[in-house]
Write an enzyme that holds these catalytic residues in place. Structure first.
Site, PDB file in Angstrom:
ATOM      1  CG  ASP A  21      23.015  64.873  12.884  1.00 24.16           C
ATOM      2  OD1 ASP A  21      23.915  65.730  12.834  1.00 24.16           O
ATOM      3  OD2 ASP A  21      23.227  63.683  13.147  1.00 24.16           O
TER       4      ASP A  21
ATOM      5  CG  HIS B 133      21.000  64.834  17.862  1.00 27.84           C
ATOM      6  ND1 HIS B 133      21.948  65.695  17.346  1.00 27.84           N
ATOM      7  CD2 HIS B 133      21.138  63.667  17.159  1.00 27.84           C
ATOM      8  CE1 HIS B 133      22.621  65.095  16.381  1.00 27.84           C
ATOM      9  NE2 HIS B 133      22.148  63.856  16.264  1.00 27.84           N
TER      10      HIS B 133
ATOM     11  CG  HIS C 218      18.289  63.710  13.226  1.00 31.70           C
ATOM     12  ND1 HIS C 218      18.639  63.305  11.964  1.00 31.70           N
ATOM     13  CD2 HIS C 218      19.176  63.107  14.075  1.00 31.70           C
ATOM     14  CE1 HIS C 218      19.684  62.502  12.047  1.00 31.70           C
ATOM     15  NE2 HIS C 218      20.021  62.352  13.305  1.00 31.70           N
TER      16      HIS C 218
ATOM     17  CG  ASP D  96      27.433  61.478  15.408  1.00 28.76           C
ATOM     18  OD1 ASP D  96      26.410  61.045  15.972  1.00 28.76           O
ATOM     19  OD2 ASP D  96      27.398  62.082  14.316  1.00 28.76           O
ATOM     20  CG  HIS D  97      25.867  65.155  17.252  1.00 28.52           C
ATOM     21  ND1 HIS D  97      26.041  66.337  16.568  1.00 28.52           N
ATOM     22  CD2 HIS D  97      25.652  64.205  16.299  1.00 28.52           C
ATOM     23  CE1 HIS D  97      25.920  66.125  15.269  1.00 28.52           C
ATOM     24  NE2 HIS D  97      25.687  64.834  15.084  1.00 28.52           N
TER      25      HIS D  97
ATOM     26  CG  HIS E 225      27.020  65.573  10.484  1.00 29.76           C
ATOM     27  ND1 HIS E 225      26.265  64.606   9.857  1.00 29.76           N
ATOM     28  CD2 HIS E 225      27.057  65.208  11.791  1.00 29.76           C
ATOM     29  CE1 HIS E 225      25.851  63.716  10.727  1.00 29.76           C
ATOM     30  NE2 HIS E 225      26.321  64.056  11.917  1.00 29.76           N
TER      31      HIS E 225
END
Length: 305
Positions: free
Chosen positions: A212, A62, A142, A66-67, A270
């Site tokens: 997430d 997504h 999410h 941070d991804h 995570h």
């Protein structure tokens, strides 16, 4: 067959306490698959001796930074390193626009072809299939569209029962067809079923990546009976309200999910930057699902059934 997972980053929104943002390398029969690409991924690849040129497929869950914020830098470094091989990227449709606009305004023309495959967040879908692996994306729950990924190896062929086959004097050049399900007819016309000539194979292995997500159950059917489950566990259960507000999962819930879906082994990651020490999260998770482990950066996990 090689089926190994290396953790490059295990933290959530921000790096802290030596932990980097989310990224993983899955190695299947000497092919490398990068799963998410947070900031610092390039440095982690260098640190652990993994050559970016060997990565053929990148999966982005997504569009929270941070991804994926390490992705454009990695693509640029591959370009500067002289990469020629095609690279396949799987991610939300808007990711292509993000990549294109970076390349446009930096006046960068990649030396290698990029094949972009958009993911969907409303159904499970096969997005890659080759002789070694089948990859499915599936919806998570999410704040923004988010998908998990499941990697399944094909069912192994049956094993030849040498004692039985030797007793029947079956020529070895027929073994390949017997393993694939072919029967053997001897010189007297007697049919010997392939099930009598083989031993059951090992169960196929699998890996599921759940980044997430809220613990809502919408994705449970996609991760049933998985050999290794990676599941986010951002908070301790005492912060359940905060986890729900931010569409995340607690360590206790991760253990409950692993138990419910019949996972063989669980990795949690995570982690929130509020936690310097991670042992309380692991202990909480193990209180429900004993075969739980921390996703430790730099560590390789061999996936087995």
């Amino acid at each position: 067959m090689m089926f190994d997972l290396t953790i490059l980053g295990s933290n959530s929104a921000t790096p802290a306490y030596g932990r980097n943002q989310t990224s993983q390398i899955l190695s299947i029969e000497n092919r490398l698959y990068l799963i998410d690409c947070g900031e610092g991924t390039q440095l982690q690849l260098i640190r652990y001796g993994i050559k970016p040129s060997r990565i053929k497929h990148i999966f982005i869950s997504h569009l929270h930074g941070d991804h994926y914020l390490g992705l454009v830098g990695l693509l640029s470094s591959m370009h500067l390193g002289g990469r020629k091989d095609e690279l396949s990227i799987y991610g939300p449709p808007a990711l292509k626009e993000i990549i294109d606009i970076h390349l446009l305004y930096s006046d960068t023309r990649l030396r290698y072809p990029v094949h972009f495959i958009p993911t969907v967040d409303d159904e499970e879908r096969v997005i890659l299939q080759n002789e070694h692996i089948t990859v499915r994306s599936f919806p998570l729950n999410h704040r923004i569209p988010c998908t998990g990924f499941r990697f399944d190896e094909p069912p192994p062929l049956a094993k030849i029962n040498r004692d039985v086959c030797d007793e029947l004097n079956i020529p070895s050049h027929l073994f390949s067809e017997i393993k694939k399900g072919g029967d053997y007819i001897d010189e007297n016309g007697t049919i010997h079923q392939h099930t009598d000539l083989t031993l059951p194979p090992k169960a196929p292995r699998s890996y599921a990546y759940c980044s997430d997500t809220l613990n809502s159950g919408v994705y449970f059917s996609s991760i049933e009976n998985v050999s290794l489950l990676y599941h986010e566990a951002t908070f301790l259960h005492g912060m359940l309200v905060r986890a729900q507000e931010t569409y995340h999962t607690t360590a206790l819930e991760a253990g409950q999910i692993a138990l419910k879906v019949g996972a063989k082994k669980l990795l949690i990651g995570h982690f929130s930057a509020r936690y310097r020490e991670l042992s309380p999260l692991l202990e909480e998770c193990r209180s429900i699902f004993p075969n739980s482990h921390l996703a430790t950066e730099g560590r390789m996990y061999h996936i087995e059934n």
